[in-house]
Design an enzyme around this catalytic site. Structure first.
Site, short mmCIF file in Angstrom:
data_model
loop_
_atom_site.label_atom_id
_atom_site.label_comp_id
_atom_site.label_asym_id
_atom_site.label_seq_id
_atom_site.Cartn_x
_atom_site.Cartn_y
_atom_site.Cartn_z
N GLU A 71 43.45 35.74 50.35
CA GLU A 71 44.02 36.06 49.04
C GLU A 71 43.59 37.44 48.50
OE1 GLU A 71 43.35 32.88 46.28
OE2 GLU A 71 43.94 34.09 44.55
N ILE A 125 44.30 29.75 28.46
CA ILE A 125 45.36 29.91 27.45
C ILE A 125 46.17 28.62 27.36
CG2 ILE A 125 47.51 31.13 26.85
CD1 ILE A 125 46.39 33.63 28.17
#
Ligand SMILES: Nc1ncnc2c1ncn2[C@@H]1O[C@H](COP(=O)(O)OP(=O)(O)OP(=O)(O)O)[C@@H](O)[C@H]1O
Ligand SMILES: [Mg+2]
Length: 269
Positions: A71, A125
């Site tokens: 990644e 969030i």
């Protein structure tokens, strides 16, 4: 031959498809992993490379085994590519990927190194917004947050140093959500206000952590990527302002959420 780069993250599957000279981008929520796999399987003669935490799971639904890439290697290579395309010439800098979680990397000419991170990120969030307002839709959260005011929720340095000269900028947040204890019982907070403060908490934490990490690497330019910035000008503003207040510069990349997918695609021969 079609080239396909996939970054299957904790929340979103990002896909970059290159055919001849054009690159198209597409994303699916992880909850639609099987639909994403069928969409990919629909592309015949495609060369595929995949990365991200859900890479193995997604690969298990693909008709042909894809190539794989680590990644962080993929996102670093994607960041370099987008910077070059945008005529930004930085060769050494720090980049912060605000995904579900947040990770921070130092890119030098020779290679890259993960230099830190925080569990406060895009997932925060979503989670805190749900907890405080019951809202679970990303676009709704982001558009409502843009209309909110943080003053009654967050405590600024200037609030504490009321009438006196503070030793650090008064506009810095002294305590995220720290002003709530002085809220009168009859006062109502709007959902917009709460959401704005959630974005503030995440943006300020991400910026502060990144600036500290950049300082350790002797860097002052930080490139911010990740889907948490999609349509989220408020988060960009908070991050930019806080990064600058702390003496560094923030850069954002168009399509920055696709860095991992682009890097995976570019690794194909
Ligand atoms: N359509 C959307 N649905 C849900 N979240 C979204 C959406 N668009 C943007 N986001 C935000 O982007 C975040 C995910 O960012 P990103 O796609 O970069 O992470 P990821 O690659 O899935 O996760 P990680 O890299 O941490 O494994 C979410 O937590 C949310 O804040
Ligand atoms: Mg990711």
């Amino acid at each position: 031959m079609i080239k396909v780069g996939i970054d299957a993250g904790g929340t979103l599957i990002k896909i970059a498809v290159m055919e001849k000279e054009t690159t198209d981008y597409r994303k699916f929520p992880v909850s639609e992993l099987k639909q994403a796999a069928s969409w990919i399987n629909g592309m015949k003669n495609a060369q595929i490379c995949i990365t991200g935490g859900k890479a193995a799971l997604l690969a298990s639904y693909l008709d042909t085994a894809p190539a794989e890439i680590v990644e962080f290697e993929a996102s670093s290579s994607g960041v370099r590519y987008l910077l070059a395309r945008n005529a930004m010439s930085q060769t050494e800098f720090v980049f912060t990927n605000v995904g579900t979680g947040t990770s921070i990397h130092h890119l030098e000419n020779g290679g890259h190194r993960r230099v830190g991170g925080t569990g406060v990120g895009g997932g925060t969030i979503m989670g805190l917004s749900r907890l405080l307002t019951g809202i679970t839709d990303y676009e709704t959260i982001v558009s409502m947050a843009a209309k909110g005011m943080r003053d009654r929720i967050d405590l600024k340095v200037s609030h504490i140093y009321e009438g006196a000269e503070p030793p650090i900028p008064g506009d810095l947040t002294a305590s995220n959500f720290g002003n709530l204890m002085s809220l009168h019982a009859e006062e109502q907070l709007s959902r917009e206000d709460l959401l704005a403060s959630v974005i503030g908490l995440v943006g300020e934490t991400v910026a502060t952590t990144s600036v500290l990490a950049a300082g350790q690497c002797g860097m002052s330019t930080i490139v911010f990527i990740g889907s948490s910035f999609i349509g989220n000008d408020l988060l960009k503003q908070v991050v930019e302002r806080y990064t600058e207040l702390r003496g560094a510069q923030a850069r954002f990349l168009e399509n920055g959420e696709y860095c991992g997918a682009i890097g995976a695609l570019l690794s194909l021969a």
